[in-house]
Design a protein around this motif. Structure first.
Motif, short mmCIF file in Angstrom:
data_model
loop_
_atom_site.label_atom_id
_atom_site.label_comp_id
_atom_site.label_asym_id
_atom_site.label_seq_id
_atom_site.Cartn_x
_atom_site.Cartn_y
_atom_site.Cartn_z
N HIS A 1 142.16 31.46 27.09
CA HIS A 1 142.22 30.10 27.63
C HIS A 1 141.56 30.12 29.00
CE1 HIS A 1 143.74 26.00 27.76
NE2 HIS A 1 144.07 26.21 29.03
N PRO A 2 140.81 29.06 29.33
CA PRO A 2 140.17 29.01 30.66
C PRO A 2 141.20 29.15 31.77
CG PRO A 2 139.30 27.28 29.24
CD PRO A 2 140.46 27.87 28.51
N ARG A 3 140.87 29.93 32.77
CA ARG A 3 141.81 30.14 33.88
C ARG A 3 141.91 28.90 34.74
NH1 ARG A 3 140.72 35.85 36.60
NH2 ARG A 3 142.73 35.30 37.54
N SER A 4 140.83 28.12 34.79
CA SER A 4 140.88 26.85 35.51
C SER A 4 141.36 25.79 34.53
CB SER A 4 139.48 26.50 36.05
OG SER A 4 139.49 25.23 36.67
N THR A 5 142.59 25.36 34.67
CA THR A 5 143.19 24.49 33.66
C THR A 5 144.33 23.68 34.26
OG1 THR A 5 144.12 24.49 31.43
CG2 THR A 5 144.87 26.22 32.91
N THR A 6 144.88 22.79 33.43
CA THR A 6 146.02 21.98 33.84
C THR A 6 147.21 22.31 32.93
OG1 THR A 6 145.44 20.17 32.35
CG2 THR A 6 144.51 20.11 34.59
N MET A 7 148.39 21.84 33.32
CA MET A 7 149.60 22.13 32.55
C MET A 7 149.50 21.57 31.12
SD MET A 7 151.39 23.80 34.68
CE MET A 7 151.72 24.03 36.43
N ASN A 8 149.05 20.29 31.01
CA ASN A 8 149.03 19.70 29.67
C ASN A 8 147.94 20.33 28.79
OD1 ASN A 8 146.96 18.50 31.16
ND2 ASN A 8 147.02 16.60 29.97
N GLU A 9 146.89 20.87 29.40
CA GLU A 9 145.87 21.57 28.61
C GLU A 9 146.45 22.85 28.01
OE1 GLU A 9 141.77 20.12 30.91
OE2 GLU A 9 142.73 22.04 31.43
N ILE A 10 147.36 23.49 28.74
CA ILE A 10 148.02 24.68 28.20
C ILE A 10 148.87 24.29 26.99
CG2 ILE A 10 149.74 26.47 28.68
CD1 ILE A 10 148.75 26.42 31.59
#
Length: 895
Positions: free
Chosen positions: A608-617
């Motif tokens: 998963h991209p390290r630059s991300t948001t909570m809802n993207e996780i």
């Protein structure tokens, strides 16, 4: 703490506990200004620690020295911190104190887990290394100190030692459990025991209290425990002087055979057995291999009668320098006389073969300890030792010159046998000796070389020579989901050359799956827990045959491997998701969870991209679980990334649009639970209802392959093979080392034929087991198609005239015993099945247990390892021992 990477060298470890940081912060890298991390780093000088430890760690084990075990995951984490491998600058934060709890059995602070593997599970340290590390990392422990001991000609660390149950005389308290080195002297043990009980050594006498019976005092100060025949779980009694200052206890020797040689086989249960020969052998500590071999040999009628009747005593050769002055033969004979008494009134049900084990260890030092061994190796060495103790050829033996001999095969074979028998003549060889015919053909000049060699066991292959060169892996492979469908699982079977590293295994999996190797992660999964991510430079060959490995398709496998991470910071994070089954109890997910619990779902690995948001996780995790999964149906927690048990830690990660500050950690462990488990259709979620793959992820029976017949094995044995370059043969005609074509055949077959099914394949470091079932007849095995020499019924090896194979009468053998092996080599168990010559029934011998079984059950399992056959015409003859005894009695009456 919780920002440390999930995979500490592939194995998450650490004290469990609730994280101090918030659940959201647990996803992210810590800020450079974190005060706790700065204070921790300030206390540790990575360069200084590396420079002091590195020269100390280059050592060889020495007998008598003390060594310490620490968990391998902590060592790998510390090695990265100090740059131990390449002297680079420190990476990451200093590790926590050493926590060795995971090296012990569950619930024990004394017993180490069985099957621990050096470098994978633990690291050995010198005494000085441990002192330094425990000083730098206060609170480290528990301390695990072990002694270096001699094992034959080399030194090793006595990992498990002896567990002794120490009783205090006239005390109602339960015994104290003590673990000591088998190399400890009686004086050292006595001092340790007196310290444990707070006693004065001069007021104490130590007794061998085996099975709570007084056997002998242990008062020879310099004698070692193993020489005193003290075994694992041995009872020990500390006797105190009475009010008159005297020791008053006396030993009871009525249930033991004692000899001046030191041999002692002890009756454990004197109750009458089911019949003569139906006697259990107590496990003395990983001695099931020995019990299985002994039970099989004791049920060969003529061989057993030779010993139990006492005839062997007249043939002991005490001058043979290759023997043990008859001590091994005496210990074996004493044991068989206990198992096969001449009077029904002397029958017993269980015997502890301590005396035999001791003498076997004197003859072959590798059998001195309490490690599991191969029953075929024991049988070979035992027959060799008994032969030398009973060799009828007096000293000095005649000199036999090794000269070439040409002529018809019959003449050459007879000559070779007669030369061999001039120096080797015993009842063992009368019964077990046969001859091989080995043919080598030079591919350059066509020169043929034929040799005839003696044997007492035939090793039959279970696969072709080319297959022998491969290590086979069973792999459960998970493909990642696609826009067209969910994750898919399939079983793969891949073979790589023996000795190959993990990189080669990943490459083979990738080829079958039509992927790039960097898209494949290879792991060991136990009860849903990702126990180990295998590194490319490492090896997993040691348990290739005993478990099913897991492979996962990911976007970038390099970030999952600790030592393959890119030099630049990766833009992708390695994420491992653990799902709690909707119907599972609230207990934490653990690879060591009780087998009775519902198997946990397989983990999910993805990038998963390290630059991300909570809802993207949330969206990414939900789509990995199932394409139709609504992110609001799950809750996500951050796993305690050093935990021995994968538990939820901290609070639920919020499902919002907030960015992850600083980006995701490079390795991240997550635990997923379901908000409304009752509303789920679990069958719609791939992997939520896991398939059974055997204990500890072991391969199921279907992975073992098709059943072979014993005839298939004989065919494989005689199949010509081309020698490898390492085994090349020097052709005397063309003067070259060549990869000759080699054929092995049976020239003659002995009265007692032992067939060894080659279940264990060998590499430089590991042994793997081939689990194929082999069918074999209990009666009427016809060897005439496979014996190429002049072998008619009743003939001796090396006969003088060949017969037309098509006109030969059947050469029939009947099975009398089977040594069986269940499980993997390191953690398996041996049993025996044997046919009683008293009542003709089959019995199962499982250490001390004996029970009747049907003959059909003996050859239906895939556990058969050694097969013992007796030539049918020999069974119709009177046992030699009985004949000799009767003749001797008649001579005595005449005198």
């Amino acid at each position: 703490e919780i920002s440390t990477e999930v995979y500490g060298g592939g194995t998450p470890r650490a004290p469990s506990g609730v994280a101090s940081a918030s659940s959201a912060a647990a996803l992210a890298l810590q800020d450079d200004g974190d005060v706790a991390t700065a204070e921790e780093a300030e206390r540790h000088n990575a360069q200084e620690e590396r420079e002091q430890i590195k020269p100390l760690h280059d050592f060889k084990v020495q007998a008598g020295a003390t060594y310490h075990l620490i968990t391998a995951s902590w060592w790998r984490e510390w090695s990265d911190f100090v740059g131990l491998q390449d002297s680079t600058s420190p990476t990451g934060a200093p590790p926590p104190p050493i926590d060795n709890e995971d090296l012990f059995e569950a619930g024990s602070s004394v017993h180490l887990r069985k099957g621990l593997v050096e470098e994978q599970d633990f690291i050995l340290l010198t005494q000085k290394e441990w002192e330094l590390l425990s000083k730098w990392y206060p609170g480290s422990g528990p301390e695990i100190a072990r002694r270096g001991v001699l094992d034959g000609t080399y030194a090793k660390v006595d990992m498990y030692g002896l567990t002794l149950l120490v009783y205090l005389h006239k005390s109602s308290d339960p015994p104290k459990e003590m673990v000591v080195s088998s190399a400890a002297t009686l004086r050292e043990f006595k001092e340790m025991a007196c310290r444990e009980f707070d006693l004065e050594p001069s007021e104490v006498r130590v007794w061998d209290y085996f099975h709570k019976k007084l056997h002998k005092t242990l008062e020879t100060p310099g004698e070692k425990l193993k020489k005193s025949q003290i075994i694992n779980n041995n009872d020990i009694l500390l006797e105190l002087k009475d009010e008159h200052g005297k020791f008053v206890l006396k030993g009871n020797f009525q249930h033991s055979y004692y000899r001046s040689t030191g041999g002692e086989n002890t009756v454990v249960n004197s109750s009458r057995s089911m019949g003569r020969g139906l006697v259990g052998l107590q496990n003395l500590g990983n001695t099931c291999f020995m019990a299985s071999t002994l039970q099989c040999l004791s049920n060969i009628p003529r061989f057993r009668e030779y010993f139990s009747s006492g005839v062997y005593l007249k043939e002991i050769n005490r001058q043979n320098p290759l023997g043990q002055e008859g001590k091994l033969a005496e210990a074996f004979g004493d044991l068989l006389r206990l198992m096969w008494p001449s009077s029904d009134g002397d029958m017993v049900s269980v015997v502890a073969p301590r005396g035999f084990k001791y003498q076997m260890g004197v003859f072959r030092p590798e059998f001195q300890g309490y490690q599991q061994h191969d029953s075929s190796e024991l049988m070979n060495f035992l027959l060799d030792g008994l032969h030398e103790d009973l060799n009828r050829v007096p000293e000095p033996k005649p000199y036999v010159e090794t000269v070439g001999r040409e002529g018809p095969d019959e003449e050459v074979a007879q000559f070779r046998l007669s030369q061999y028998r001039r120096r080797n003549d015993s009842q063992v060889h009368d019964l077990f000796l046969g001859q091989f015919k080995s043919t080598l053909v030079c591919p350059v000049c066509g020169n043929i070389s034929i040799t005839f060699d003696p044997y007492n066991m035939v090793s039959l292959p279970l696969r072709t020579h080319s297959e022998e060169m491969l290590t086979m892996y069973s792999v459960k492979f998970w493909r990642k989901p696609t826009p067209q469908g969910p994750r898919e699982c399939s079983m793969l079977r891949v073979g790589v050359p023996k000795g190959s590293k993990v990189a080669k295994v990943r490459q083979a999996i990738a080829e079958q799956a039509e992927l790039d190797p960097n898209q494949v992660v290879l792991a060991t999964v136990r009860n849903g827990y990702c126990y180990n991510i295998h590194e490319d430079a490492g090896s997993c060959e040691y348990n290739a045959s005993s478990q099913t490995f897991f492979a996962f398709e990911v976007a970038n496998a390099a970030v999952f491997q600790r030592y393959l991470r890119p030099t630049a910071v990766s833009e992708l994070s390695a994420v491992t998701v653990y799902m709690k089954h909707p119907n599972s109890p609230k207990a934490p997910l653990s690879y060591s969870a009780a087998a009775a619990q519902k198997p946990s779902p397989d983990p999910i690995l993805f990038n998963h991209p390290r630059s991300t948001t909570m809802n993207e996780i949330y969206q990414a995790v939900a789509s990995q679980i199932s394409p139709d999964m609504d992110p609001s149906a799950i809750e996500i927690y951050v796993a305690d990334d050093r935990a021995y048990r994968v538990e939820k830690t901290g609070g639920v990660i919020p499902n919002n649009r907030d960015p992850v500050k600083g980006g995701l950690k490079e390795r991240l462990g997550l635990v997923v639970t379901f908000v409304d488990p009752k509303s789920l259709v679990t069958t719609d979620i791939p992997g939520l209802e896991p398939e059974e793959t055997g204990a500890n992820g072991g391969a199921s029976g279907s992975a073992r392959g098709n059943t072979l017949s014993i005839n298939d094995c004989f065919d494989l044995f005689s199949t010509p093979e081309k020698l490898s370059p390492e085994d090349s043969w020097y052709c005397p005609k063309c003067k070259n080392h060549v990869e000759a074509n080699k054929t092995m055949q049976l020239w003659s077959a002995p009265e007692v034929l032992v067939l060894h099914l080659k279940r264990f394949s060998y590499s430089r470091f590991f042994r793997n087991k081939i689990g194929k079932a082999v069918s074999f007849p209990l009666e009427g095995l016809d060897l005439s198609p496979y014996v190429v020499g002049p072998q008619s019924t009743g003939a001796q090896p090396g006969g003088a005239a060949a017969e037309d194979a098509s006109e030969r009468p059947p050469l029939l053998y009947d099975c009398v015993a089977v040594s069986e092996h269940m499980g993997s080599l390191g953690g398996g168990h041996y049993t025996a099945s044997a046919k009683s010559c008293e009542d003709g029934k089959w019995y199962k011998f499982n250490d001390a247990s004996v029970r009747e079984v049907t003959g059909s059950s003996v050859n239906q399992s895939g556990d058969a390892y050694l097969l013992f056959y007796v030539r049918r015409d020999a069974q119709e003859e009177a046992p030699q021992g009985e004949t000799k005894v009767e003749e001797e009695e008649e001579e005595e009456e005449e005198e």
